[in-house]
Design a protein around this motif. Structure first.
Motif, PDB file in Angstrom:
ATOM      1  N   UNK A 245      44.399  44.103  39.972  1.00  0.00           N
ATOM      2  CA  UNK A 245      44.741  43.309  41.002  1.00  0.00           C
ATOM      3  C   UNK A 245      44.030  42.087  41.167  1.00  0.00           C
ATOM      4  N   UNK A 246      42.581  42.352  40.995  1.00  0.00           N
ATOM      5  CA  UNK A 246      41.680  41.184  40.998  1.00  0.00           C
ATOM      6  C   UNK A 246      42.023  39.902  39.741  1.00  0.00           C
ATOM      7  N   UNK A 247      42.242  40.748  38.461  1.00  0.00           N
ATOM      8  CA  UNK A 247      42.560  39.593  37.446  1.00  0.00           C
ATOM      9  C   UNK A 247      43.788  38.962  37.475  1.00  0.00           C
ATOM     10  N   UNK A 248      44.850  39.532  38.366  1.00  0.00           N
ATOM     11  CA  UNK A 248      45.949  38.899  38.662  1.00  0.00           C
ATOM     12  C   UNK A 248      45.954  37.783  39.486  1.00  0.00           C
ATOM     13  N   UNK A 249      45.170  38.052  40.579  1.00  0.00           N
ATOM     14  CA  UNK A 249      45.082  36.782  41.609  1.00  0.00           C
ATOM     15  C   UNK A 249      44.206  35.509  40.846  1.00  0.00           C
ATOM     16  N   UNK A 250      43.093  36.039  40.153  1.00  0.00           N
ATOM     17  CA  UNK A 250      42.372  34.825  39.626  1.00  0.00           C
ATOM     18  C   UNK A 250      43.258  34.184  38.577  1.00  0.00           C
ATOM     19  N   UNK A 251      44.097  34.903  37.637  1.00  0.00           N
ATOM     20  CA  UNK A 251      45.018  34.103  36.659  1.00  0.00           C
ATOM     21  C   UNK A 251      46.081  33.194  37.450  1.00  0.00           C
ATOM     22  N   UNK A 252      46.573  33.932  38.460  1.00  0.00           N
ATOM     23  CA  UNK A 252      47.662  33.315  39.148  1.00  0.00           C
ATOM     24  C   UNK A 252      47.119  31.832  39.552  1.00  0.00           C
ATOM     25  N   UNK A 253      46.218  31.909  40.138  1.00  0.00           N
ATOM     26  CA  UNK A 253      45.812  30.659  40.806  1.00  0.00           C
ATOM     27  C   UNK A 253      45.392  29.598  39.705  1.00  0.00           C
ATOM     28  N   UNK A 254      44.727  30.105  38.669  1.00  0.00           N
ATOM     29  CA  UNK A 254      44.234  29.352  37.633  1.00  0.00           C
ATOM     30  C   UNK A 254      45.066  28.826  36.885  1.00  0.00           C
ATOM     31  N   UNK A 255      46.296  29.255  36.861  1.00  0.00           N
ATOM     32  CA  UNK A 255      47.730  28.703  36.102  1.00  0.00           C
ATOM     33  C   UNK A 255      48.621  28.000  37.119  1.00  0.00           C
TER      34      UNK A 255
ATOM     35  N   UNK B 208      41.149  43.815  46.245  1.00  0.00           N
ATOM     36  CA  UNK B 208      41.964  42.656  46.739  1.00  0.00           C
ATOM     37  C   UNK B 208      41.134  41.966  47.720  1.00  0.00           C
ATOM     38  N   UNK B 209      40.475  42.776  48.756  1.00  0.00           N
ATOM     39  CA  UNK B 209      39.673  42.370  49.883  1.00  0.00           C
ATOM     40  C   UNK B 209      38.386  41.708  49.155  1.00  0.00           C
ATOM     41  N   UNK B 210      37.762  41.990  48.227  1.00  0.00           N
ATOM     42  CA  UNK B 210      36.796  41.587  47.629  1.00  0.00           C
ATOM     43  C   UNK B 210      37.072  40.223  46.751  1.00  0.00           C
ATOM     44  N   UNK B 211      38.018  40.134  45.918  1.00  0.00           N
ATOM     45  CA  UNK B 211      38.366  38.855  45.108  1.00  0.00           C
ATOM     46  C   UNK B 211      38.792  37.846  46.099  1.00  0.00           C
ATOM     47  N   UNK B 212      39.419  38.278  47.395  1.00  0.00           N
ATOM     48  CA  UNK B 212      39.741  37.350  48.571  1.00  0.00           C
ATOM     49  C   UNK B 212      38.522  36.616  48.721  1.00  0.00           C
ATOM     50  N   UNK B 213      37.471  37.342  49.087  1.00  0.00           N
ATOM     51  CA  UNK B 213      36.348  36.923  49.556  1.00  0.00           C
ATOM     52  C   UNK B 213      35.705  35.789  48.380  1.00  0.00           C
ATOM     53  N   UNK B 214      35.719  36.251  47.327  1.00  0.00           N
ATOM     54  CA  UNK B 214      35.330  35.441  46.136  1.00  0.00           C
ATOM     55  C   UNK B 214      35.945  33.979  45.899  1.00  0.00           C
ATOM     56  N   UNK B 215      37.360  34.080  46.125  1.00  0.00           N
ATOM     57  CA  UNK B 215      38.117  32.765  45.891  1.00  0.00           C
ATOM     58  C   UNK B 215      38.496  31.865  47.028  1.00  0.00           C
TER      59      UNK B 215
ATOM     60  N   UNK C  66      24.729  39.019  41.255  1.00  0.00           N
ATOM     61  CA  UNK C  66      25.936  39.662  40.675  1.00  0.00           C
ATOM     62  C   UNK C  66      26.559  40.488  41.481  1.00  0.00           C
ATOM     63  N   UNK C  67      27.940  40.134  41.886  1.00  0.00           N
ATOM     64  CA  UNK C  67      28.568  41.243  42.590  1.00  0.00           C
ATOM     65  C   UNK C  67      29.662  41.742  41.880  1.00  0.00           C
ATOM     66  N   UNK C  68      30.189  42.999  42.288  1.00  0.00           N
ATOM     67  CA  UNK C  68      31.300  43.671  41.741  1.00  0.00           C
ATOM     68  C   UNK C  68      32.629  43.930  42.631  1.00  0.00           C
TER      69      UNK C  68
END
Length: 415
Positions: free
Chosen positions: A282-292, A327-334, A385-387
């Motif tokens: 989930x996390x990697x999908x959101x990060x990579x979709x935005x990145x591309x 999903x919630x955590x990577x939303x906070x990151x991004x 560092x956060x996980x």
């Protein structure tokens, strides 16, 4: 002989020029994404039964795609002139209450209006065919757009036109349906946004998208839609697929139109051995979709545990699984940050840099294939560092960190 050599040389130069130009054009999405602050509506979701068995999710997202939620044409107008808006009205109320934007998927012709009313389809006879009479389509689109003027601003013309289970007509007919719907939706409210009928996957979906744009379909959409399913491959496979779609779009001079991933997830059989690795997907999908350069990503799905293998909730539809927490955590990151770069090295380790106002800098790092010791560059000045579970650990002059498939956030501030 000389003439033949010149012709071959010209051919090679032409091919190289086309490839180079397409590559440059497709990079527009990536470059523009790097300049933009990541908005909340980038995080989208599917919820199928929000008015019945599924409580509203205990996570935050900004956009909601209504699909498989009993609100397509066949449900709204089961008989000619007899409308049933009860369910869709409730969805609109829920969206307003929870401050999310609705993306309404049009299509799925009712049997009475179908060009092939006895044809089998996944949701009902004739549902996958185009309407026999274009006036019925026009009336449906106008009725919906007028009823929800100011409440629903985003309309997707059809779901997965590349799959016969959802659409059995021609691409030419889909272009016609798109054109007629676009004109009406804009006539009702010029601020409405029209999303192209979606295609998806790694094979036939690309060719259908190519044909749709070749026949002029891109003229009748503000947003271009694709479903970046890569099952059973990991999220990193999305990168190549996104680039392939962007190249097709750029080939039709449409690279300035935003690209949305209006549906993606992982269906059965389960391609990952644990829920924790599913959370990493989930996390990697959101990060990579935005990145591309993808501007919205609607996760599929919150409450579909029958078909999908990557579940966000337990069967009670209340208890969060690791995927939902991630999903919630990577939303906070991004959200609210800018991603200044995102790249992988020779060891397949990904590094994505985030910045915010106030001199905030952070790095998201992971390696999809192995656990390894990552040497932290001295100029990163990592303090915490956060996980993906939301846990944090303070760093004191640490020079390395153990990384693996689950992304970590390395920040230069202490919360």
């Amino acid at each position: 002989m000389k003439r033949k050599f010149v012709l071959v040389l010209l051919f090679c130069v032409t091919i190289f020029s086309i490839y180079f130009a397409t590559s440059i054009e497709s990079s527009v999405y990536y470059e523009s994404a790097l300049k933009s602050t990541i908005p909340l509506n980038f995080f989208g979701m599917h919820i199928h039964r929000a008015t019945t068995t599924t409580p509203w999710p205990k996570i935050t997202f900004g956009s909601w795609r209504l699909w498989q939620a009993d609100i397509t044409w066949a449900y709204l107008e089961p008989e000619k002139g007899k409308w049933n808006f009860a369910t869709l009205d409730k969805y609109v109320e829920l969206a307003e209450k929870n401050e999310v934007e609705i993306l309404l998927v049009l299509g799925q012709t009712p049997t009475w209006a179908s060009a092939r009313p006895t044809e089998k389809a996944v949701y009902g006879k004739g549902f996958g065919a185009e309407p026999k009479n274009i006036e019925d389509w026009r009336n449906y689109v106008r009725t919906v757009a007028e009823r929800y003027k100011g409440k629903i601003r985003y309309y997707e013309i059809w779901n997965e036109m590349h799959l016969k289970m959802f659409y059995t007509g021609t691409v030419e007919k889909m272009v016609e349906l798109s054109r007629e719907a676009y004109k009406i939706i804009k006539d009702v409210d010029s601020s409405n946004v029209v999303v192209s009928p979606s295609s998806g996957g790694q094979n036939v979906g690309l060719s259908v998208l190519e044909e749709f744009l070749e026949k002029g379909g891109g003229s009748w959409a503000d947003i271009l839609s694709y479903h970046f399913y890569v099952n059973p491959e990991p999220p990193e496979a999305m990168v190549e697929l996104i680039e392939g779609v962007k190249n097709i779009i750029a080939g039709h001079n449409l690279e300035n139109k935003p690209l949305w991933n209006t549906e993606a997830g992982w269906f059965k059989p389960k391609p990952f051995p644990s829920d924790r690795l599913g959370a990493a997907y989930v996390a990697r999908s959101y990060i990579l979709n935005w990145a591309r350069g993808v501007r919205r990503f609607y996760w599929y799905a919150w409450d579909n545990i029958q078909f999908m293998s990557l579940h966000t909730v337990e069967p009670d539809f209340k208890t969060l699984k690791p995927a939902a927490i991630a999903y919630e955590e990577v939303r906070k990151w991004l959200v609210g940050a800018k991603m200044t770069y995102c790249q992988s090295d020779s060891q397949k380790t990904w590094t994505c840099k985030l910045t915010r106002d106030g001199d905030y800098t952070a790095y998201v790092i992971w390696n999809p294939n192995e656990q390894l010791n990552f040497q932290i560059p001295q100029d990163w000045q990592v303090k915490e560092v956060r996980d993906l579970e939301g846990a944090s650990q303070k760093f004191h002059d640490a020079k390395s960190v153990e990384i693996g498939p689950l992304p970590l956030l390395l920040e230069d501030v202490v919360s």
